[in-house]
Scaffold this active site. Structure first.
Site, PDB file in Angstrom:
ATOM      1  N   LYS A  28       0.881  -1.360   0.132  1.00 51.67           N
ATOM      2  CA  LYS A  28      -0.083   0.440   0.309  1.00 51.67           C
ATOM      3  C   LYS A  28       0.849   1.553   0.266  1.00 51.67           C
ATOM      4  O   LYS A  28       0.669   2.077  -0.477  1.00 51.67           O
ATOM      5  CB  LYS A  28      -0.523  -0.220   0.934  1.00 51.67           C
ATOM      6  CG  LYS A  28      -1.633   0.937   0.930  1.00 51.67           C
ATOM      7  CD  LYS A  28      -2.769   0.851   2.183  1.00 51.67           C
ATOM      8  CE  LYS A  28      -2.949   0.575   3.584  1.00 51.67           C
ATOM      9  NZ  LYS A  28      -2.487   1.847   4.562  1.00 51.67           N
ATOM     10  N   ARG A  33       3.514   5.767  -2.984  1.00 49.61           N
ATOM     11  CA  ARG A  33       4.125   6.314  -3.801  1.00 49.61           C
ATOM     12  C   ARG A  33       4.380   7.047  -4.821  1.00 49.61           C
ATOM     13  O   ARG A  33       4.841   7.361  -5.786  1.00 49.61           O
ATOM     14  CB  ARG A  33       5.014   6.672  -3.262  1.00 49.61           C
ATOM     15  CG  ARG A  33       4.818   7.311  -0.851  1.00 49.61           C
ATOM     16  CD  ARG A  33       6.332   6.117  -0.910  1.00 49.61           C
ATOM     17  NE  ARG A  33       6.385   6.605   0.713  1.00 49.61           N
ATOM     18  CZ  ARG A  33       5.479   6.518   1.672  1.00 49.61           C
ATOM     19  NH1 ARG A  33       4.017   5.516   1.154  1.00 49.61           N
ATOM     20  NH2 ARG A  33       5.317   6.700   2.665  1.00 49.61           N
ATOM     21  N   ARG A 129      -9.577  11.766  12.595  1.00 44.77           N
ATOM     22  CA  ARG A 129      -7.300  12.154  12.588  1.00 44.77           C
ATOM     23  C   ARG A 129      -6.567  13.612  12.527  1.00 44.77           C
ATOM     24  O   ARG A 129      -7.445  14.532  11.703  1.00 44.77           O
ATOM     25  CB  ARG A 129      -6.818  11.559  11.907  1.00 44.77           C
ATOM     26  CG  ARG A 129      -7.932   9.654  11.702  1.00 44.77           C
ATOM     27  CD  ARG A 129      -7.382   8.793  10.811  1.00 44.77           C
ATOM     28  NE  ARG A 129      -6.132   8.741  11.497  1.00 44.77           N
ATOM     29  CZ  ARG A 129      -4.785   7.852  10.151  1.00 44.77           C
ATOM     30  NH1 ARG A 129      -5.305   7.122   9.147  1.00 44.77           N
ATOM     31  NH2 ARG A 129      -3.959   7.068  10.522  1.00 44.77           N
ATOM     32  N   SER A 174       6.371   9.511  12.000  1.00 45.59           N
ATOM     33  CA  SER A 174       5.664   8.885  11.229  1.00 45.59           C
ATOM     34  C   SER A 174       6.490   9.221   9.624  1.00 45.59           C
ATOM     35  O   SER A 174       7.075   9.786   9.621  1.00 45.59           O
ATOM     36  CB  SER A 174       4.340  10.136  11.245  1.00 45.59           C
ATOM     37  OG  SER A 174       3.741   9.717  10.388  1.00 45.59           O
ATOM     38  N   ASP A 327       1.497  -1.344  12.281  1.00 46.64           N
ATOM     39  CA  ASP A 327       0.208  -1.688  11.120  1.00 46.64           C
ATOM     40  C   ASP A 327       0.293  -2.840  11.913  1.00 46.64           C
ATOM     41  O   ASP A 327      -0.846  -3.461  11.841  1.00 46.64           O
ATOM     42  CB  ASP A 327       0.289  -1.796   9.920  1.00 46.64           C
ATOM     43  CG  ASP A 327       0.231  -0.025   9.547  1.00 46.64           C
ATOM     44  OD1 ASP A 327      -0.215   0.993  10.274  1.00 46.64           O
ATOM     45  OD2 ASP A 327       0.612   0.627   8.585  1.00 46.64           O
ATOM     46  N   LYS A 354      -4.415   5.284  14.105  1.00 43.82           N
ATOM     47  CA  LYS A 354      -4.787   5.143  13.055  1.00 43.82           C
ATOM     48  C   LYS A 354      -5.780   5.867  12.706  1.00 43.82           C
ATOM     49  O   LYS A 354      -6.515   6.314  12.995  1.00 43.82           O
ATOM     50  CB  LYS A 354      -4.204   3.838  13.607  1.00 43.82           C
ATOM     51  CG  LYS A 354      -2.689   3.905  13.688  1.00 43.82           C
ATOM     52  CD  LYS A 354      -1.504   4.270  12.354  1.00 43.82           C
ATOM     53  CE  LYS A 354      -0.429   4.365  12.818  1.00 43.82           C
ATOM     54  NZ  LYS A 354       0.057   4.657  12.085  1.00 43.82           N
ATOM     55  N   ARG A 358      -5.958   2.167  17.979  1.00 46.20           N
ATOM     56  CA  ARG A 358      -6.351   0.847  17.446  1.00 46.20           C
ATOM     57  C   ARG A 358      -6.338  -0.172  19.091  1.00 46.20           C
ATOM     58  O   ARG A 358      -6.030  -1.326  19.269  1.00 46.20           O
ATOM     59  CB  ARG A 358      -5.239   0.129  16.019  1.00 46.20           C
ATOM     60  CG  ARG A 358      -5.727   0.003  15.321  1.00 46.20           C
ATOM     61  CD  ARG A 358      -4.054   0.300  14.213  1.00 46.20           C
ATOM     62  NE  ARG A 358      -5.047   0.458  12.780  1.00 46.20           N
ATOM     63  CZ  ARG A 358      -4.319  -0.229  11.621  1.00 46.20           C
ATOM     64  NH1 ARG A 358      -3.454   0.340  11.616  1.00 46.20           N
ATOM     65  NH2 ARG A 358      -5.056   0.243  10.608  1.00 46.20           N
ATOM     66  N   ARG A 403      -7.347  -2.775   9.945  1.00 44.08           N
ATOM     67  CA  ARG A 403      -6.726  -4.053  10.316  1.00 44.08           C
ATOM     68  C   ARG A 403      -7.108  -4.461  11.388  1.00 44.08           C
ATOM     69  O   ARG A 403      -7.014  -5.941  11.646  1.00 44.08           O
ATOM     70  CB  ARG A 403      -5.580  -3.612  10.433  1.00 44.08           C
ATOM     71  CG  ARG A 403      -5.086  -3.194   9.244  1.00 44.08           C
ATOM     72  CD  ARG A 403      -3.452  -2.829   9.438  1.00 44.08           C
ATOM     73  NE  ARG A 403      -2.154  -1.864   8.261  1.00 44.08           N
ATOM     74  CZ  ARG A 403      -2.555  -2.670   7.110  1.00 44.08           C
ATOM     75  NH1 ARG A 403      -2.693  -3.386   6.666  1.00 44.08           N
ATOM     76  NH2 ARG A 403      -2.190  -1.644   6.081  1.00 44.08           N
TER      77      ARG A 403
HETATM   78  C1  S3P Z   1       2.413   4.452   6.608  1.00 41.96           C
HETATM   79  C2  S3P Z   1       3.016   4.832   7.049  1.00 41.96           C
HETATM   80  C3  S3P Z   1       2.669   4.926   8.540  1.00 41.96           C
HETATM   81  C4  S3P Z   1       1.365   3.489   8.776  1.00 41.96           C
HETATM   82  C5  S3P Z   1       0.246   4.042   7.245  1.00 41.96           C
HETATM   83  C6  S3P Z   1       1.107   4.056   5.803  1.00 41.96           C
HETATM   84  C7  S3P Z   1       3.161   4.983   5.176  1.00 41.96           C
HETATM   85  O1  S3P Z   1       1.727   6.023   8.820  1.00 41.96           O
HETATM   86  O2  S3P Z   1       1.062   3.355   9.837  1.00 41.96           O
HETATM   87  O3  S3P Z   1       0.299   2.565   7.284  1.00 41.96           O
HETATM   88  O4  S3P Z   1       3.041   4.837   4.028  1.00 41.96           O
HETATM   89  O5  S3P Z   1       3.506   6.326   4.942  1.00 41.96           O
HETATM   90  P1  S3P Z   1       1.960   6.869  10.105  1.00 41.96           P
HETATM   91  O6  S3P Z   1       3.192   7.736   9.115  1.00 41.96           O
HETATM   92  O7  S3P Z   1       1.450   8.031  10.536  1.00 41.96           O
HETATM   93  O8  S3P Z   1       2.942   5.608  11.163  1.00 41.96           O
END
Ligand code: S3P
Length: 450
Positions: A28, A33, A129, A174, A327, A354, A358, A403
């Protein structure tokens, strides 16, 4: 069915051994990206193995609204004709990112240094969020934002007409925040520097380098110092998206807890910033091996083989591993329920913001199914009951969180009584083939409405 649709109640019950091969969908993070960076190139980026989950489809739609030509050729093959760095058009509609925090935060980053105004919204989960973690650093580039109280969506971002590069220390672990700053830095002249104390997934850095940007990462006492030179001409690429370790987690964990199981999950990306769950499972005594280990497209990849593991033990999961498996804690907590002893999971405050809180969502659902869970602001502990001893029998709320829904359905595969979720619809955001894939291995998941 997207997470905007009517709820889809689902039930999972004990089944025979899970066996066979689980071809999980594309990653994902890399899928989002690929579309965004493709849209910021001149020329045609081609993509194979794109995750066609709702989250990524929403990002594809957004990139079209910014002027990129995004085409679905079928079977996970896509192409993107980009508009170049700084070439985004102003969308004439609100950008709806559905359930996707990654989608909205990355897209906010990539438009924040262009002279356009964009209004973002999402579903009830996404609109709850926090976005200030992204809009704060984007303000340093010169972007303005107006949203609801607490920095929530819907929100309008007015991109900087005259952006300046920034130096930003990311205050929370993050990858979304780090990536938003780097994507904004693409259209700022000079060097944008992002510093992260804890390593988070580094797909943005790796992909920017392969698209031809000048980007370096130095490990210092402050953490990882990432320096990007702005206003590059990104070169269109071919991207073969590896399969998602976060989706692989579900068939792997199911195989560990269902007696007699033996499941192969091929071609899984094992980037060290993503693979923490598998290390943790092995420490718990899981029969989990990496076969055919290799490097593909610069990323470590292996076929995972998971077999029923009768002697799982509860462990202390190191806090410093949290970012590499953030995750995967919900499904880890399910495996922990079948282990002997306590599994303590510290350093996980981010789990509270999230798609749902969670820790809370899993605690309430696990307790309803007979498992003891303790928690604090940034930790939780699951007391395992061992194989064959987990009661089940309850219906759990999935809180618009894919999830959480999948984790409880995995739980029900090995409990004494079936486990239900009130809404499996959100599973389509990241793992649209979850039901047929798990069914093909032998799992018994039913929809209450069929
Ligand atoms: C992600 C970063 C994570 C992850 C999300 C995907 C990403 O989030 O939980 O499912 O693709 O950069 P955070 O950056 O908020 O930790």
């Amino acid at each position: 069915m997207s997470s905007h649709g009517a709820p889809i109640p689902m039930t999972s019950r004990a089944c025979g051994a899970l066996t066979g091969t689980a071809q999980v969908p594309g990653d994902k993070s890399i899928s989002h990206r690929s579309l965004i960076l493709g849209a910021m190139c001149v020329g045609e980026t081609t993509i194979t193995g794109l995750l066609e989950g709702q989250d990524v489809l929403d990002t594809a739609r957004a990139m079209r609204a910014f002027g990129a030509e995004v085409t679905d050729h079928g079977g996970g093959r896509w192409s993107v004709h980009g508009v170049g760095v700084g070439g985004f058009a102003e969308p004439d509609q609100v950008i709806d990112c559905g359930n996707s925090g990654t989608g909205v935060r990355l897209i906010m980053g990539c438009m924040a240094t262009s002279p356009i105004s964009v209004t973002f919204t999402g579903d009830a989960s996404l609109n709850g969020r926090p976005m200030a973690r992204v809009t704060d650093p984007l303000a340093l580039f010169g972007a303005q934002s107006v949203g609801r109280a607490g920095g929530r969506l819907p929100m309008t971002i007015v991109g900087a007409a005259d952006p300046v590069p920034v130096r930003y220390v990311v205050p929370v672990p993050s990858a979304q925040v780090k990536s938003a700053v780097l994507l904004a830095g693409l259209n700022a002249p000079g060097k944008t520097v992002v510093i992260e104390a804890e390593a988070t997934r580094d797909h943005t850095e790796r992909m920017l380098a392969s698209f031809g940007a000048e980007i370096t990462t130095e490990v210092t006492d402050e953490g990882r110092v990432i320096t990007l030179t702005g206003q590059p001409e990104l070169k269109a690429q071919h991207i073969d998206v590896p399969r998602d370790p976060s989706s692989a987690a579900f068939p792997v964990c199911a195989a560990l807890i269902v007696p007699g199981s033996d499941v192969l999950v091929p071609n899984i990306g094992l980037n060290p910033t993503r693979a923490g769950l598998f290390t943790t499972l092995r420490e718990m005594g899981a029969d989990l091996s990496y076969e055919n280990e290799r490097i593909e497209g610069g990323e470590p990849v292996a076929d995972l083989r998971a077999r029923f593991s009768p002697d799982l033990k509860g462990i202390e999961v190191p806090a410093e591993r949290a970012a590499s498996m953030i995750d995967e804690y919900p499904v880890l907590s399910v495996v922990a329920a079948f282990a002997s002893g306590k599994t303590h999971m510290p350093g996980v405050k981010e789990l509270r913001v999230k798609e749902s809180d969670r820790i809370d969502a899993m605690k309430v659902g696990l307790e309803a199914n007979g498992i003891t869970v303790e928690d604090g602001p940034d930790w939780w502990t699951v007391t395992g009951l061992g194989h064959g001893n987990v009661p089940g029998g309850a219906t759990c709320a999935s809180h618009l969180d894919h999830r959480i829904a999948m984790s409880f359905l995995v739980l029900g595969m090995a409990t004494e009584q079936p486990v239900s979720v009130d809404d499996g619809g959100p599973i389509a955001t990241s793992f649209p083939i979850f039901e047929p894939l798990m069914g093909g291995l032998g799992a018994a998941i039913t929809r209450s409405d069929v």
